[in-house]
Design an enzyme around this catalytic site. Structure first.
Site, PDB file in Angstrom:
ATOM      1  N   HIS A  69       3.452 -16.774  26.536  1.00 34.14           N
ATOM      2  CA  HIS A  69       4.277 -17.201  25.391  1.00 34.14           C
ATOM      3  C   HIS A  69       5.387 -18.090  25.943  1.00 34.14           C
ATOM      4  CE1 HIS A  69       2.495 -14.091  22.713  1.00 34.14           C
ATOM      5  NE2 HIS A  69       2.359 -13.443  23.862  1.00 34.14           N
ATOM      6  N   ARG A  71       7.326 -20.024  23.837  1.00 33.48           N
ATOM      7  CA  ARG A  71       8.378 -20.044  22.800  1.00 33.48           C
ATOM      8  C   ARG A  71       8.735 -21.420  22.260  1.00 33.48           C
ATOM      9  NH1 ARG A  71       7.201 -14.996  22.013  1.00 33.48           N
ATOM     10  NH2 ARG A  71       8.126 -13.515  23.456  1.00 33.48           N
ATOM     11  N   ASN A 101       2.290 -17.819  18.518  1.00 33.36           N
ATOM     12  CA  ASN A 101       3.341 -17.181  17.699  1.00 33.36           C
ATOM     13  C   ASN A 101       4.707 -17.794  17.967  1.00 33.36           C
ATOM     14  OD1 ASN A 101       3.446 -16.066  20.252  1.00 33.36           O
ATOM     15  ND2 ASN A 101       4.138 -14.071  19.532  1.00 33.36           N
ATOM     16  N   HIS A 185      -5.180  -9.286  18.843  1.00 30.90           N
ATOM     17  CA  HIS A 185      -4.270  -8.227  19.307  1.00 30.90           C
ATOM     18  C   HIS A 185      -4.672  -6.939  18.595  1.00 30.90           C
ATOM     19  CE1 HIS A 185      -0.024  -6.883  20.432  1.00 30.90           C
ATOM     20  NE2 HIS A 185      -0.487  -5.889  19.702  1.00 30.90           N
ATOM     21  N   HIS A 238      -4.943  -7.875  26.632  1.00 28.32           N
ATOM     22  CA  HIS A 238      -4.120  -6.750  27.116  1.00 28.32           C
ATOM     23  C   HIS A 238      -4.629  -5.350  26.757  1.00 28.32           C
ATOM     24  CE1 HIS A 238      -2.647  -7.362  23.090  1.00 28.32           C
ATOM     25  NE2 HIS A 238      -1.788  -8.312  23.413  1.00 28.32           N
ATOM     26  N   ASP A 311       0.537 -11.962  29.746  1.00 27.36           N
ATOM     27  CA  ASP A 311       1.225 -11.800  28.463  1.00 27.36           C
ATOM     28  C   ASP A 311       2.722 -12.054  28.642  1.00 27.36           C
ATOM     29  OD1 ASP A 311       1.789 -11.330  25.817  1.00 27.36           O
ATOM     30  OD2 ASP A 311       1.421  -9.177  25.879  1.00 27.36           O
ATOM     31  N   HIS A 315      12.249 -12.862  26.310  1.00 25.41           N
ATOM     32  CA  HIS A 315      13.231 -12.509  25.285  1.00 25.41           C
ATOM     33  C   HIS A 315      14.618 -12.585  25.898  1.00 25.41           C
ATOM     34  CE1 HIS A 315      10.469 -11.369  22.155  1.00 25.41           C
ATOM     35  NE2 HIS A 315       9.795 -10.606  22.992  1.00 25.41           N
ATOM     36  N   GLY A 330       8.068  -7.098  24.733  1.00 29.24           N
ATOM     37  CA  GLY A 330       7.673  -8.210  25.584  1.00 29.24           C
ATOM     38  C   GLY A 330       8.221  -8.101  26.992  1.00 29.24           C
TER      39      GLY A 330
END
Lengths: 428, 311
Positions: A69, A71, A101, A185, A238, A311, A315, A330
């Site tokens: 991710h 972002r 996402n 997921h 995952h 993964d 954050h 996360g």
């Protein structure tokens, strides 16, 4: 890692070369010319080349992480494609797939093109994964065909399970001619409820709402059944629980074409690691019991789980400093991935070649990428490792914009010393 | 430094037996103070305690506040709704700002389990847990033990039943840890979907037959029941709950030996317990409330009081 442009001639000398695509391991050297593989051999004489002494080190394919991710767009304060690429290089990765996402999510052909264009100048190959449903709402399919045309390499509503079995069937069917995997997921939200951690003795002690292992395995089983029915192409992200492993093993034994990944954190930690409510261990699916962890390790060993993916999920500190229930899920994992995985799996008796294959060849084949990286003339994607180096992972080893790593302070084994990618050389 | 092993009181899971004994001894001394015409001692004069309540509470907050006033500490109350906390200022900043005003102790109630473990990373003050989500409520566990001790004389070997929603109960967890540490036996009873998984691993036994449980026990601690939690319905109807798990007049009448009846409050009369059982002579529910003040005085004194100088 510090990067510099590769000189015209560059010789990686006297390394322990592991080529997972051809199942070969032998001592030798690799000569790069203009950033491309020129020659691989026992002895290469190139007096005019700049030399990297790889004596005692393993020289192998650049790693490929099919689950990160970054972002961008939307939360560039946590990570950008550029900062994520730096973290990837530090971890030995030369190719990554970014999950959709973002804000807004990657659910249109235009948003896929945005990632492809913005990522194209970076020293790591960045492939977008498109959303299955518009807005990740689980209602209507996105323009899967047009998005594939723009460069989407797989489809997922990552983070948000496809609860609607009918929609899951549709996407598995619709993507058949597109030749790209569907990644779901797997967590049944009606069983997860407001769960915060693995449901077991630890959740009972800590008073945190539990997430039962079957919340995952029920949906894994559903997805496997739908895959068998439709002939679609499923990749399971995952995997966290022993029960899911059993379903995947049975499906593979039955001949189903399915791939599965496990993360370094699910292999490294157990639910007991949450004893002091460490929000850096809060992740979806949750870190499970010691027994689950053992089954995951065995599953990598016997090939039921064929891929390791991080993964990597950045954050902010502010979010992770919230009380446990309110902190987001996360863990970042690119920089620590190899050291964590090799420590755990090496100690469990796995061969280095096999571990490397789960981080190079297998993810590339699962995504339909070229897996044979050591062909003459190919642009070099090479990772140089010291598998014996024991080190403590510290915050200063992070290149990500975020710091939400439970690996900080942990003893790791095996370290990426250099990464060659897109005509650049990065050294620790 | 205080008199207990730990600087804070976060839960009874890690509190050693000696510390629980010390708290209970001091609580019974402070209990006597509460019977005096002037119910106040100068013990914590000059100390400042902040009651930081991020969740609604009437009795626990009043009990702590009274305990602080009886000990002559200065007290300040801070109440914040859940929503205002979640959005605005961070948890860390709220705690640090309050501490910057030079205080000695934070008594906190918070809806999230483990919030106190985070709090002690951000502040230097002594922290007392007044309830953290579905995790622990240590002073409730202590006051329940004190009340049992008053009527039974001893906790060792005592058979205590906890009845109701164990899964969502911080009172149950603190009682389990404290009672087991003190050598009591604990049996749980309630609907199976309100039992936390692997709860037997904590060292308790379990039964779904309320009559069997009551016949076994010396005392029963009845937990408050909520039909619905966060949109999930756990109990089909009040009528059915009362039939299967209610501490009814008829059930108590049938017992060969009378048992002690406890309830941490607030009571749903006619749901988990019948009115006349709650008001019967074997019920010690109001003693629990009074002992709550004494136990909280003891905890605050032992955590904040000055050690006598060694001679």
């Amino acid at each position: 890692m510090k990067g510099k442009a590769l000189p015209k001639l560059f010789l990686i000398k006297n390394g322990d070369i592991i080529d997972p695509a051809n199942g070969k391991r032998s001592p030798g050297s690799i000569l790069l010319k203009n950033g491309r593989i020129d020659k691989i051999g026992k002895r290469i004489s190139a007096p005019e080349a700049e030399t990297y002494d790889a004596n005692g080190k393993v020289v192998t394919h650049g790693f490929c992480d099919l689950h990160v991710h970054f972002r961008e767009p939307g939360r560039e304060d946590k990570e950008t494609l550029a900062s994520g690429a730096n973290a990837a290089l530090a971890g030995g990765f030369t190719e990554v797939c970014v999950m959709p996402n973002t804000d807004p999510p990657l659910d249109t052909p235009q948003s896929i093109r945005f990632i492809v264009e913005k990522g194209s100048g970076l020293p790591v190959k960045i492939h977008p994964i498109g959303a299955i449903s518009s807005g990740q709402l689980g209602k209507e399919l996105t323009e899967l065909g047009a998005m594939t045309g723009e460069g989407a390499v797989a489809f997922s509503d990552d983070g948000i399970p496809v609860m609607d079995s009918g929609l899951m069937r549709q996407v598995l069917e619709y993507t058949i001619p597109l030749g790209v995997p569907v990644i779901n997921h797997a967590e049944d939200l009606t069983l997860k409820l407001n769960g915060q951690m693995h449901e077991g003795t630890w959740s009972t002690r800590l008073g945190l709402a539990g997430i039962p292992d079957v919340s995952e395995s029920i949906m894994v089983n559903r997805d496997l059944e739908l895959t068998a029915m439709t002939g679609g192409r499923l990749h399971i992200p995952h995997v966290s629980s022993a029960k899911s492993v059993e379903w995947i093993r049975a499906a593979k034994e039955g001949g189903l074409n399915v791939t599965a990944e496990v993360t370094p954190h699910h292999l490294f930690f157990t639910d007991g690691s949450l004893h002091a409510y460490d929000t850096n261990c809060k992740v979806a699916p949750p870190i499970r019991s010691r027994e689950d962890r053992q089954v995951l390790m065995d599953a990598v060993k016997d090939g039921t789980i064929d891929i390791i993916a991080t993964d990597h999920a950045p954050h902010t500190i502010e979010e992770k400093e919230m009380p446990f229930d309110w902190a987001p899920c996360g863990i970042i994992g690119l920089e620590s991935a190899f050291g964590a995985v090799w420590k755990v799996l090496g100690e469990a008796g796995m061969e280095l070649e096999q571990v490397i294959t789960t981080m190079t060849l297998n993810p590339r084949l699962a995504m339909g990428f070229e897996g044979n990286l050591f062909d003459n003339g190919r642009e070099a994607e090479i990772t140089i490792l010291d598998p014996d180096e024991e080190w403590i992972f510290f915050q200063e080893h992070l290149y990500s914009k975020s710091r939400n790593s439970p690996f900080i302070g942990q003893n790791l084994k095996g370290r990426v010393k250099a990464t060659i990618s897109a005509g650049w050389l990065f050294k620790q | 430094m205080g008199f207990l092993r730990d600087k804070h009181l976060l839960g009874l899971a890690e509190t050693p037996k000696e510390d629980i004994e010390l708290i209970l001894q001091h609580a019974s001394s402070f209990r006597e103070v509460l019977d005096r015409p002037i119910k106040k001692v100068p013990t914590l004069q000059g100390k400042t305690v902040v009651n930081l309540f991020f969740e609604d509470s009437t009795r626990t907050r009043i009990s702590f506040e009274l305990a602080q006033k009886r000990l002559s500490a200065d007290t300040v109350n801070f109440s914040a709704g859940r929503s205002s906390l979640k959005k605005g200022e961070s948890f860390k900043d709220t705690a640090r700002n309050i501490e910057a005003m030079k205080i000695d102790c934070i008594v906190m109630r918070h809806p999230v389990p483990g919030a106190h473990v985070h709090l002690i990373n951000y502040v230097n003050s002594v922290v007392v847990n007044a309830g953290d989500g579905t995790h622990e409520h240590p002073t409730q566990g202590l006051l329940d033990m004190m009340s049992l001790l008053e009527v039974k004389g001893n906790l060792e070997g005592l058979k205590v039943a906890l009845v109701g929603d164990i899964k969502h109960s911080r009172v149950a967890r603190s009682n389990i840890h404290g009672l087991l540490t003190m050598g009591a036996e604990v049996m749980l009873c309630g609907p199976p979907n309100l039992m936390p998984v692997n709860i037997e691993n904590l060292g308790v036994s379990m039964s779904y037959d309320i009559d069997e449980v009551l016949a076994w026990s010396d005392a029963v601690n009845v937990l408050r029941i909520q039909r619905e939690r966060q949109g999930v319905s756990y109990i089909p109807s009040v009528r059915e709950y009362r039939d299967l798990f209610g501490i009814t007049h008829e059930r108590v009448e049938r017992l060969k030996e009378p048992i002690t009846i406890m309830h941490p409050g607030p009571i749903n009369r006619g749901v988990e317990i019948d009115s006349d059982v709650a008001d019967s002579e074997n019920a010690i529910i109001l003693n629990q409330v009074l002992n709550g003040v004494a136990v909280r005085m003891a905890v605050l004194y032992l955590l904040l009081g000055d050690q006598p100088k060694a001679s």
